[in-house]
Design a protein around this motif. Structure first.
Motif, PDB file in Angstrom:
ATOM      1  N   GLU A 153      51.383  26.903  31.964  1.00  0.00           N
ATOM      2  CA  GLU A 153      50.038  27.304  32.661  1.00  0.00           C
ATOM      3  C   GLU A 153      48.889  27.477  33.160  1.00  0.00           C
ATOM      4  O   GLU A 153      47.868  26.661  32.716  1.00  0.00           O
ATOM      5  CB  GLU A 153      49.175  28.843  30.838  1.00  0.00           C
ATOM      6  CG  GLU A 153      48.228  30.167  31.256  1.00  0.00           C
ATOM      7  CD  GLU A 153      47.456  30.183  29.782  1.00  0.00           C
ATOM      8  OE1 GLU A 153      46.955  30.981  30.266  1.00  0.00           O
ATOM      9  OE2 GLU A 153      48.449  29.412  28.584  1.00  0.00           O
ATOM     10  N   GLY A 154      48.281  28.457  34.194  1.00  0.00           N
ATOM     11  CA  GLY A 154      47.140  28.109  35.021  1.00  0.00           C
ATOM     12  C   GLY A 154      46.943  27.092  36.111  1.00  0.00           C
ATOM     13  O   GLY A 154      46.409  26.408  36.260  1.00  0.00           O
ATOM     14  N   LEU A 155      48.493  25.970  35.609  1.00  0.00           N
ATOM     15  CA  LEU A 155      48.119  24.702  36.663  1.00  0.00           C
ATOM     16  C   LEU A 155      49.091  24.931  38.739  1.00  0.00           C
ATOM     17  O   LEU A 155      47.528  24.319  39.058  1.00  0.00           O
ATOM     18  CB  LEU A 155      49.743  23.860  35.817  1.00  0.00           C
ATOM     19  CG  LEU A 155      49.425  23.198  35.088  1.00  0.00           C
ATOM     20  CD1 LEU A 155      51.113  22.208  34.848  1.00  0.00           C
ATOM     21  CD2 LEU A 155      48.930  21.655  35.459  1.00  0.00           C
TER      22      LEU A 155
ATOM     23  N   VAL B 251      44.567  26.398  39.642  1.00  0.00           N
ATOM     24  CA  VAL B 251      43.934  24.995  39.514  1.00  0.00           C
ATOM     25  C   VAL B 251      44.818  24.135  40.389  1.00  0.00           C
ATOM     26  O   VAL B 251      43.027  23.903  41.032  1.00  0.00           O
ATOM     27  CB  VAL B 251      43.282  24.722  38.030  1.00  0.00           C
ATOM     28  CG1 VAL B 251      44.509  23.359  37.987  1.00  0.00           C
ATOM     29  CG2 VAL B 251      42.492  23.993  38.095  1.00  0.00           C
TER      30      VAL B 251
ATOM     31  N   THR C 146      49.176  22.074  30.171  1.00  0.00           N
ATOM     32  CA  THR C 146      50.202  21.786  30.589  1.00  0.00           C
ATOM     33  C   THR C 146      51.676  21.531  29.925  1.00  0.00           C
ATOM     34  O   THR C 146      52.803  21.559  30.339  1.00  0.00           O
ATOM     35  CB  THR C 146      49.715  20.256  30.910  1.00  0.00           C
ATOM     36  OG1 THR C 146      49.665  19.074  29.582  1.00  0.00           O
ATOM     37  CG2 THR C 146      48.760  19.607  31.799  1.00  0.00           C
TER      38      THR C 146
ATOM     39  N   ALA D 199      39.951  20.607  33.302  1.00  0.00           N
ATOM     40  CA  ALA D 199      41.342  21.700  33.283  1.00  0.00           C
ATOM     41  C   ALA D 199      41.850  21.250  31.693  1.00  0.00           C
ATOM     42  O   ALA D 199      41.982  20.262  31.551  1.00  0.00           O
ATOM     43  CB  ALA D 199      42.335  21.802  34.230  1.00  0.00           C
TER      44      ALA D 199
ATOM     45  N   VAL E 279      44.165  26.501  30.767  1.00  0.00           N
ATOM     46  CA  VAL E 279      44.896  25.518  31.735  1.00  0.00           C
ATOM     47  C   VAL E 279      46.091  24.752  30.723  1.00  0.00           C
ATOM     48  O   VAL E 279      45.613  24.034  29.930  1.00  0.00           O
ATOM     49  CB  VAL E 279      44.424  24.300  32.837  1.00  0.00           C
ATOM     50  CG1 VAL E 279      46.060  23.598  33.420  1.00  0.00           C
ATOM     51  CG2 VAL E 279      44.158  24.846  33.751  1.00  0.00           C
TER      52      VAL E 279
END
Length: 248
Positions: A42-44, A47, A38, A30, A36
């Motif tokens: 976004e995308g956390l 995933v 942090t 990631a 992703v």
């Protein structure tokens, strides 16, 4: 076991992913280039679905003190919140031997702040403290260069191969949470000057390397043992000389 590796496309992260997959685990890299982020979150949530363990080996794109502090505080806060929501049961973070010894070093202060957030999160955790990587020798020398001279601290250093770091991180990730720290280091202790001399020799680098007790390591003067691990450190299997020979 599903393990999400934050920073999983970088030097250490890609190796951690490979080692976990070799042992049959579902290791998911990631990073911003996988969608992703942090810093923004976004995308956390996507995933982390179904993940038991998160390994954080991410790094700040800037080493400027305020920027690096902002990176680790923001990214770690976002990551831990997403882990709590997803039901992650083990958080593993890669940090540095001696984070609590060099208060003038902005990067070490930021890593210490990251560790405090992890400890206070309520999620079971393991902190892996590594010494300096063999691969960083030229970058460290460059940071200490004045003209044609590399001024290095009159201190000891016990560097480690990145592959041995990845092995230790992967092993920690699939073990029981430590709720504490494990230290890892290479098999040999060097004077700082010898470490730099050996690293620059294969390139026939013309710079002179000089030991100076007042030389700074990224903003901090060092005591002799500032960068050394304690007696219970796990020792990597690859020596500096072996690694240097591989680079030829």
């Amino acid at each position: 076991m599903k393990v999400v590796v934050i920073g999983g496309t970088g030097l250490i992260g890609s190796k951690v992913v490979g080692k976990l997959r070799e042992h049959g685990h579902e290791a998911v890299p990631a990073a911003p280039n996988t969608g992703v982020n942090t810093l923004t979150g976004e995308g956390l949530s996507d995933v982390l679905k179904g993940a038991s363990v998160v390994v954080d080996v991410s790094n700040s794109p800037s080493f400027e003190p305020d920027a690096v502090m902002e990176f680790f505080r923001t990214s770690t806060t976002n990551l831990l919140a997403a882990e709590a929501e997803a039901g992650v049961t083990h958080h593993v973070a890669l940090s540095i031997v001696g984070t609590d010894r060099l208060e003038k070093n902005g990067y070490f202060r930021a890593k210490l702040a990251q560790e405090e957030l992890i400890k206070g999160s309520g999620i079971a955790y393991s902190l892996v403290h590594a010494t300096q990587f063999f691969e960083f020798v030229k970058g460290i020398a460059d940071s200490m260069t004045e003209g044609d001279t590399v001024r290095v601290p009159a201190a000891k250093i016990q560097p480690i191969y990145s592959d041995d770091v990845a092995t230790a991180v992967a092993r920690t990730a699939v073990g029981e949470p430590l709720n504490g720290v494990v230290e890892i280091a290479g098999p040999d202790v060097f004077d700082f000057k010898e470490f730099i001399d050996k690293g620059l020799a294969p390139e026939s680098d013309p710079r002179a390397v000089v030991a100076d007790p007042h030389a700074q390591y990224f903003g901090s003067e060092l005591e002799e043992t500032s960068l050394l691990p304690g007696p219970d450190a796990h020792i990597g299997g690859t020596s500096y000389d072996e690694w240097l020979a591989q680079q030829q």
